[in-house]
Structures are given as structure tokens and as C-alpha cells.
Design an enzyme around this catalytic site. Structure first.
Site, PDB file in Angstrom:
ATOM      1  N   LYS A 206      42.518  74.054  65.714  1.00  0.00           N
ATOM      2  CA  LYS A 206      42.012  74.529  67.002  1.00  0.00           C
ATOM      3  C   LYS A 206      42.670  75.862  67.380  1.00  0.00           C
ATOM      4  O   LYS A 206      42.014  76.810  67.737  1.00  0.00           O
ATOM      5  CB  LYS A 206      42.294  73.481  68.084  1.00  0.00           C
ATOM      6  CG  LYS A 206      41.840  73.880  69.472  1.00  0.00           C
ATOM      7  CD  LYS A 206      42.053  72.763  70.489  1.00  0.00           C
ATOM      8  CE  LYS A 206      41.607  73.224  71.874  1.00  0.00           C
ATOM      9  NZ  LYS A 206      41.786  72.179  72.908  1.00  0.00           N
ATOM     10  N   GLU A 212      52.152  73.830  59.833  1.00  0.00           N
ATOM     11  CA  GLU A 212      51.806  73.070  58.617  1.00  0.00           C
ATOM     12  C   GLU A 212      50.472  73.549  58.040  1.00  0.00           C
ATOM     13  O   GLU A 212      50.327  73.765  56.837  1.00  0.00           O
ATOM     14  CB  GLU A 212      51.714  71.572  58.931  1.00  0.00           C
ATOM     15  CG  GLU A 212      53.009  70.924  59.394  1.00  0.00           C
ATOM     16  CD  GLU A 212      53.104  70.839  60.904  1.00  0.00           C
ATOM     17  OE1 GLU A 212      52.543  71.734  61.599  1.00  0.00           O
ATOM     18  OE2 GLU A 212      53.729  69.884  61.395  1.00  0.00           O
ATOM     19  N   GLY A 267      42.312  68.230  70.853  1.00  0.00           N
ATOM     20  CA  GLY A 267      42.407  68.010  69.405  1.00  0.00           C
ATOM     21  C   GLY A 267      42.096  66.579  69.018  1.00  0.00           C
ATOM     22  O   GLY A 267      41.280  66.305  68.148  1.00  0.00           O
ATOM     23  N   ARG A 268      42.683  65.609  69.745  1.00  0.00           N
ATOM     24  CA  ARG A 268      42.500  64.200  69.389  1.00  0.00           C
ATOM     25  C   ARG A 268      41.133  63.651  69.803  1.00  0.00           C
ATOM     26  O   ARG A 268      40.834  62.485  69.581  1.00  0.00           O
ATOM     27  CB  ARG A 268      43.637  63.377  69.977  1.00  0.00           C
ATOM     28  CG  ARG A 268      43.872  63.576  71.455  1.00  0.00           C
ATOM     29  CD  ARG A 268      45.231  63.028  71.861  1.00  0.00           C
ATOM     30  NE  ARG A 268      45.557  63.300  73.266  1.00  0.00           N
ATOM     31  CZ  ARG A 268      46.153  64.409  73.684  1.00  0.00           C
ATOM     32  NH1 ARG A 268      46.484  65.349  72.794  1.00  0.00           N
ATOM     33  NH2 ARG A 268      46.428  64.616  74.958  1.00  0.00           N
ATOM     34  N   GLU A 353      49.407  60.182  72.104  1.00  0.00           N
ATOM     35  CA  GLU A 353      49.514  61.591  72.503  1.00  0.00           C
ATOM     36  C   GLU A 353      48.829  61.809  73.857  1.00  0.00           C
ATOM     37  O   GLU A 353      49.113  62.764  74.559  1.00  0.00           O
ATOM     38  CB  GLU A 353      48.885  62.501  71.437  1.00  0.00           C
ATOM     39  CG  GLU A 353      49.301  63.974  71.573  1.00  0.00           C
ATOM     40  CD  GLU A 353      48.990  64.808  70.346  1.00  0.00           C
ATOM     41  OE1 GLU A 353      47.844  65.304  70.231  1.00  0.00           O
ATOM     42  OE2 GLU A 353      49.888  64.972  69.507  1.00  0.00           O
ATOM     43  N   HIS A 384      50.251  39.066  55.271  1.00  0.00           N
ATOM     44  CA  HIS A 384      51.290  38.935  54.234  1.00  0.00           C
ATOM     45  C   HIS A 384      52.376  39.982  54.420  1.00  0.00           C
ATOM     46  O   HIS A 384      53.120  40.285  53.495  1.00  0.00           O
ATOM     47  CB  HIS A 384      50.636  39.077  52.848  1.00  0.00           C
ATOM     48  CG  HIS A 384      49.502  38.126  52.656  1.00  0.00           C
ATOM     49  ND1 HIS A 384      49.661  36.847  52.172  1.00  0.00           N
ATOM     50  CD2 HIS A 384      48.191  38.248  52.972  1.00  0.00           C
ATOM     51  CE1 HIS A 384      48.488  36.225  52.165  1.00  0.00           C
ATOM     52  NE2 HIS A 384      47.579  37.058  52.636  1.00  0.00           N
ATOM     53  N   LYS A 495      58.009  71.820  67.764  1.00  0.00           N
ATOM     54  CA  LYS A 495      57.427  72.953  67.032  1.00  0.00           C
ATOM     55  C   LYS A 495      58.312  74.192  67.189  1.00  0.00           C
ATOM     56  O   LYS A 495      58.641  74.888  66.230  1.00  0.00           O
ATOM     57  CB  LYS A 495      56.026  73.270  67.583  1.00  0.00           C
ATOM     58  CG  LYS A 495      54.935  72.295  67.209  1.00  0.00           C
ATOM     59  CD  LYS A 495      53.605  72.800  67.771  1.00  0.00           C
ATOM     60  CE  LYS A 495      52.447  71.904  67.381  1.00  0.00           C
ATOM     61  NZ  LYS A 495      51.152  72.355  67.939  1.00  0.00           N
TER      62      LYS A 495
HETATM   63  O1  F6P Z   1      50.190  67.251  67.715  1.00  0.00           O
HETATM   64  C1  F6P Z   1      50.061  68.376  68.487  1.00  0.00           C
HETATM   65  C2  F6P Z   1      48.713  69.010  68.232  1.00  0.00           C
HETATM   66  O2  F6P Z   1      48.544  70.084  69.090  1.00  0.00           O
HETATM   67  C3  F6P Z   1      47.563  68.032  68.369  1.00  0.00           C
HETATM   68  O3  F6P Z   1      47.179  67.819  69.689  1.00  0.00           O
HETATM   69  C4  F6P Z   1      46.528  68.705  67.518  1.00  0.00           C
HETATM   70  O4  F6P Z   1      45.477  67.836  67.173  1.00  0.00           O
HETATM   71  C5  F6P Z   1      47.380  69.121  66.318  1.00  0.00           C
HETATM   72  O5  F6P Z   1      48.643  69.503  66.884  1.00  0.00           O
HETATM   73  C6  F6P Z   1      46.802  70.234  65.481  1.00  0.00           C
HETATM   74  O6  F6P Z   1      46.575  71.354  66.291  1.00  0.00           O
HETATM   75  P1  F6P Z   1      45.593  72.511  65.710  1.00  0.00           P
HETATM   76  O7  F6P Z   1      44.236  71.878  65.542  1.00  0.00           O
HETATM   77  O8  F6P Z   1      45.604  73.580  66.758  1.00  0.00           O
HETATM   78  O9  F6P Z   1      46.145  72.970  64.386  1.00  0.00           O
END
Ligand code: F6P
Length: 559
Positions: A206, A212, A267-268, A353, A384, A495
Site C-alpha cells: 500500500k 521487507e 491493509g488488513r 491489528e 492431536h 519499524k
Molecule cells: O503491519 C503493519 C502494516 O502497515 C499492515 O497494516 C500492512 O498490511 C502491512 O504493514 C504492509 O503494509 P504495506 O502494504 O504498505 O507494505
């Protein structure tokens, strides 16, 4: 002023918690033979049995009153109409607009956003058709066979979970891979089997600023050019899904290959947007729309059904009863469906979240528990692994069981065993097994509640409805707790510190606590020793040259 924990209804629930603490769920059925019929709901092909919960009629009635006296109705109307309810980020919350199948406009800052949403879907439709039909070719003229989504959190969990759940509908000539962890093993393993000529990377982020995802995307881009050539045109192999077009173009993705979405999609909550591109590529655009239609049907139910016959409201209220009055710390999600094995992880981010907050929307610390720890694993495996604790442990753990009635092709016998195991477990959790009436090492106390969600089949439509059900359950709890379910400031600190520590680790900075400092020293030494192991130290060089000088001149070439 909405003071939840000092409200009359809240105090009545506290009294009822004392009054009903020795109630046995099984006795509720004895006193009301119609309990199952009264406490089950059907919506389309979704069936919810909430009768095995530790709630008396009086408790349920009081919970409904709690919802009535809360900001729920107003907050729900605000969400659907595009008001700014994510107040700390000053944004509307409009994942519902993404799946709006009606004609009504949805206005954000004076503009109806539905035309943009529909245009985005058209672009998604055209692209998914081209890739699935083979019309979209790689740089060497070959069709795409591997789709690699690079993203994390909501840019991974939703599409990943849905693609896995609907694997039966996957395009036979396409394979899907999801890279999320910054751990290099993740991308290394995925890339090791791929051919750059037939691979399409989707960089899903987003913000286009997540460490990452950017590192994984850069590694994928480097892999692509190393495997082909530095000059190879990557435009047929890299697309982006983001709200940040400039950053995506700076990475090297052409404008027409950027699938945009908007800041008012959390995002979620974003799998309904172009973040769902892997889903449309896997199951096809038409079935992706079925997924949205299922969610839309749940949206209408959530808006229109009376609170006492409203699936997300009932699940939310029963959850609040357990969390705030019976002391539940966690919520177990146990799908008796291997195709849903990633659902617990998806719901973890959705719930934790969203409602992992301790300050209300007015900035005041709350004086009650909020979002539960969501966890889970497929049944029957859980039987199990951790069911022992659930049956005989000391903790109170509400469970959501989820299953689909229709077996996968030629698995009738397995499916019968799966479903009967689930029914048996829910029964055992409720009734226990106390022949002597005395709890001993062999007996199960029972009185442990569960919801049962049955889908006619695990179709895109039913899955869409199921996901929307949980989205709205989380929304209802957040509204009643009067917290902001749509920001996530708690993840920003980590972060920021990661960036800072990675920079300071070389500088031997002493700004950190002794533990962090000591660990940084260990990592730094390890990194150095690894690096120098690849380049001989001056001592090693001296030793090697001394050896060479001392050696006899035999004409034999030293190795
Ligand atoms: O976990 C924090 C967060 O901002 C989430 O809300 C989001 O889905 C994820 O990191 C990835 O963010 P982006 O889509 O901006 O890379």
C-alpha cells in the site's frame, strides 16, 4: 459522554456474570428445548449455530442492550457512508465500497468513488484475462506460468489465504507463490525453482515503503536481471499494487502496470481491492467478483438485520461477554477444512491489528480488556496438538469451529470423518465427561463454549461472506469498546527502531539498554567474522606467504 464500563448495562452484565458463573451450558438446552432453533441463523449458504455458548437468555438480551446503548449504529452508518472514522489517520474506512454491488454513490471528500473503483476492476479484469489466456507474454515471448506476490501483512495474508482456500478453482497452467518474510531463505527458496522468462512478480504494498517488501522486490529484480541480462526489459514481469504510484515507478514499474487503490482501504481489509490481483489471476475475474458479491451480501445483512438476528453483532457480543465478563484472553479459530488452514493467520491480523488497542477514540486509556489473542490451527490436527489443554486445562478459551458441508471431489469418507470429529469435539467441550461428577485426571469438565459456522461449500461467494462476517464482528467490538479499529500506530515503533538499529550497529552506538547493546555487539562481531572469513586477514596472508617461501623448489607446482 459514552462511559462503557460505568454504564448501567455493563454493571448488569457484571452482576449476571456472578449470577451465571455456575451455569452449565448443557442445562440451557434442558430448560429450553428450542434453544438450537432460537440460537442459530442462516444467511445464504452460511449457517451459524451459537447455541453452545455460555449465555443465558437474560445475558443475551442484556448484551443486545449494550449494543443498543453503544456508538455501534452511528459508527456503522458512518463507515458505509464514507465518514472519517479512522480519526487518527483522518481517513474514511471503505473496504465495503470495494465490493458495493449496488448503484448508490459512496462519497469521499465530495467525490463519488464508485467510478474509480469500477475502473480499477475493469483494469483488473483485462489484465487477469490477458495473463490467464496466455496473451500476456514475457520478454522472450513465452506465456506466464508463475505468479509471485511480494508483500507482507494485509498485502500478503488476504490474497494468500483466499488463493489457498480456492485452490480447486486455480488456473491449471498458473502456479502461485507468496514471498513475505525478510528472511532471505523465503525468497531464495521460491526463486530457486523459477524461470524468469515465465515469471510475473506482483509487488504489493500500500505504502511502497515497507522494508521487507522493498528488499524482497529489489532481490527479485536483481535475480531477474542476473538470470537474463541487465538490459532485459522487466515491464512484462513486474507489476505493482500500491497507493504510491511515484515510488512504484521509481522502482522501475511502468505506470500502466501499476494497479492503484486508495488510502481509505486499510491493509488488513484490502483483499477486495487490487491487492486481490493474485486472487483474480488464480480463480479468474468472474469468480473474484463472486467473492465480492458474497461479502456484499454479508454487508447488507449487517446493515439491515435487527441486532438480535445479526450474525456479526451476535458473534461480537458473545465475544465481549467472554472477554470482558468471563475473563477470556484468547479466541481460537479452528477450521475443520484444510483449505482454510491460513484463515487463523489472516484473522490474527484482522482482529489483533484492529482491536489490539488500549486508548479509546477520545484518547483516554480504556479500563477494560479489548481485542483477544487470536490463534488457531486446522482440525482434526488440533485434536492431536492442543485440544488436551482446551479439554482439561485451566483456561477459558472460546472456540469458533468452521467447516464446509460439501466434500472435495472423491473424499466423501474423509469428509464424513472430518465433520463428525468436529461435531464430537464441540459436544465434548460443552458436555464434558464427568461420570462420577468429580473432576479427576481422566475426566473433562466440559462447559467450554463454541460457535459452529457451516458453509454449504467453500465457494468464492461463501468465503467472501465468511471473511466479511469476521470483518464486521471486529468492527462491532471496536465500536462498542469505542476504540479506533483502523489505525496501527503500535507497529510503527518497531519499524523505526529496526531502521535505526541497523544503522547504529556499525557505529557501536551506546544509546541502547545493555541487553540490546550486548546483542548488537554479538551480531556485529558475527557479521565481521563472516565477512573476514571470506577475505583472509593480514595474519593469515603472512602465514600463507611464509609457508610458500619455506617450501623446497621441487618443480612440483604448489597447489
Ligand atoms: O503491519 C503493519 C502494516 O502497515 C499492515 O497494516 C500492512 O498490511 C502491512 O504493514 C504492509 O503494509 P504495506 O502494504 O504498505 O507494505
Amino acid at each position: 459522554m459514552y462511559q462503557l464500563s460505568s454504564s448501567v448495562t455493563w454493571k448488569k452484565l457484571q452482576t449476571l456474570a456472578d449470577k451465571t458463573q455456575d451455569d452449565r451450558i448443557a442445562d440451557y438446552f434442558t430448560s429450553d428445548p428450542n434453544r438450537f432453533d432460537k440460537m442459530s441463523l442462516r444467511l445464504g449458504e452460511l449457517f451459524l449455530d451459537y447455541s453452545k455458548n455460555k449465555v443465558s437468555d437474560e445475558v443475551l438480551k442484556t448484551l443486545i442492550a449494550l449494543a443498543e446503548h453503544s456508538p455501534l449504529r452511528q459508527r456503522r452508518a458512518q463507515m458505509f457512508s464514507g465518514d472519517i472514522i479512522n480519526i487518527t489517520e483522518k481517513r474514511p474506512v471503505l473496504h465495503t465500497a470495494l465490493r458495493n454491488r449496488g448503484d448508490e454513490p459512496v462519497v469521499v471528500n465530495g467525490k463519488d468513488v464508485m467510478p474509480d473503483i469500477r475502473a480499477g476492476l475493469k483494469k483488473l479484469e483485462a489484465f487477469s484475462h490477458k495473463v490467464r489466456s496466455g496473451e500476456w507474454k514475457g520478454f522472450s515471448g513465452k506465456r506466464i506460468r508463475h505468479v509471485v506476490n511480494i508483500g507482507i501483512g494485509g498485502s500478503d495474508l488476504g490474497p494468500n489465504m483466499v488463493c489457498r482456500a480456492l485452490l480447486n478453482d486455480k488456473h491449471p497452467e498458473l502456479s502461485f507463490h507468496f514471498i513475505s518474510n525478510v528472511d532471505g531463505q523465503h525468497i531464495k527458496k521460491v526463486l530457486s525453482d523459477l524461470n524468469p522468462e515465465t515469471t510475473l512478480f506482483i509487488v504489493s504494498t500500500k505504502t511502497f515503503s515497507t522494508q521487507e517488501t522493498l528488499l524482497n522486490a529489489k532481490t527479485a529484480r536483481r535475480w531477474f536481471h542476473e538470470k537474463t541480462s541487465a538490459q532485459t526489459d522487466m515491464s512484462q514481469h513486474f507489476v505493482a499494487v500500491s497507493t504510491n504510484q511515484n515510488a512504484a515507478m521509481k522502482f522501475g514499474i511502468s505506470r500502466e502496470n501499476i494497479f492503484e487503490f486508495w488510502a481509505w482501504v486499510g491493509g488488513r481489509y484490502s483483499l477486495w481491492s487490487t491487492i486481490g490481483l493474485p486472487i483474480a489471476l488464480s480463480i479468474g475475474y468472474d469468480r473474484f467478483i463472486e467473492l465480492l458479491e458474497g461479502a456484499y451480501e454479508m454487508d447488507r445483512h449487517f446493515v439491515e438485520a435487527p441486532l438480535e438476528q445479526n450474525m456479526p453483532v451476535l458473534m461480537a457480543l458473545i465475544g465481549i461477554w467472554y472477554i470482558n465478563f468471563l475473563g477470556a484472553e484468547t479466541q481460537a479459530i479452528i477450521p475443520y477444512d484444510q483449505a482454510l488452514h491460513q484463515l487463523p493467520s489472516f484473522l490474527q491480523q484482522l482482529d489483533m491489528e484492529s482491536n489490539g488497542k488500549s486508548v479509546d477514540i477520545d484518547g483516554h486509556p480504556v479500563d477494560f480488556a479489548t481485542g483477544p489473542i487470536v490463534w488457531g490451527q486446522t482440525g482434526s490436527n488440533g485434536q492431536h496438538a492442543f485440544f488436551q489443554l482446551l479439554h482439561q486445562g485451566t483456561r477459558f478459551v472460546p472456540i469458533d469451529f468452521i467447516a464446509s458441508l460439501a466434500p472435495d471431489e472423491k473424499t466423501e469418507e474423509h469428509h464424513f470423518a472430518l465433520l463428525t470429529n468436529m461435531l464430537a469435539q464441540a459436544n465434548a467441550f460443552m458436555n464434558g465427561d464427568q461420570k462420577s461428577g468429580i473432576l479427576d485426571f481422566a475426566s473433562c469438565p466440559g462447559n467450554r463454549p463454541s460457535n459452529i459456522l457451516l458453509l454449504e461449500s467453500l465457494s468464492p461467494r461463501n468465503l467472501g461472506a465468511l471473511i466479511a462476517l469476521y470483518e464486521h464482528k471486529v468492527f462491532v467490538q471496536g465500536a462498542i469498546w469505542n476504540i479506533n479499529s483502523f489505525d496501527q500506530w503500535g507497529v510503527q515503533l518497531g519499524k523505526r527502531l529496526a531502521t535505526e538499529i541497523s544503522r547504529n550497529i556499525e557505529l557501536k552506538s551506546s544509546d541502547y539498554d545493555p541487553s540490546t547493546q550486548g546483542l548488537m555487539d554479538i551480531v556485529r562481531e558475527h557479521m565481521h567474522s563472516k565477512n573476514t572469513a571470506q577475505q583472509p586477514t593480514s595474519a593469515a596472508k603472512a602465514k600463507k606467504s611464509a609457508k610458500l617461501e619455506a617450501a623446497p623448489t621441487t618443480g612440483n607446482k604448489e597447489p
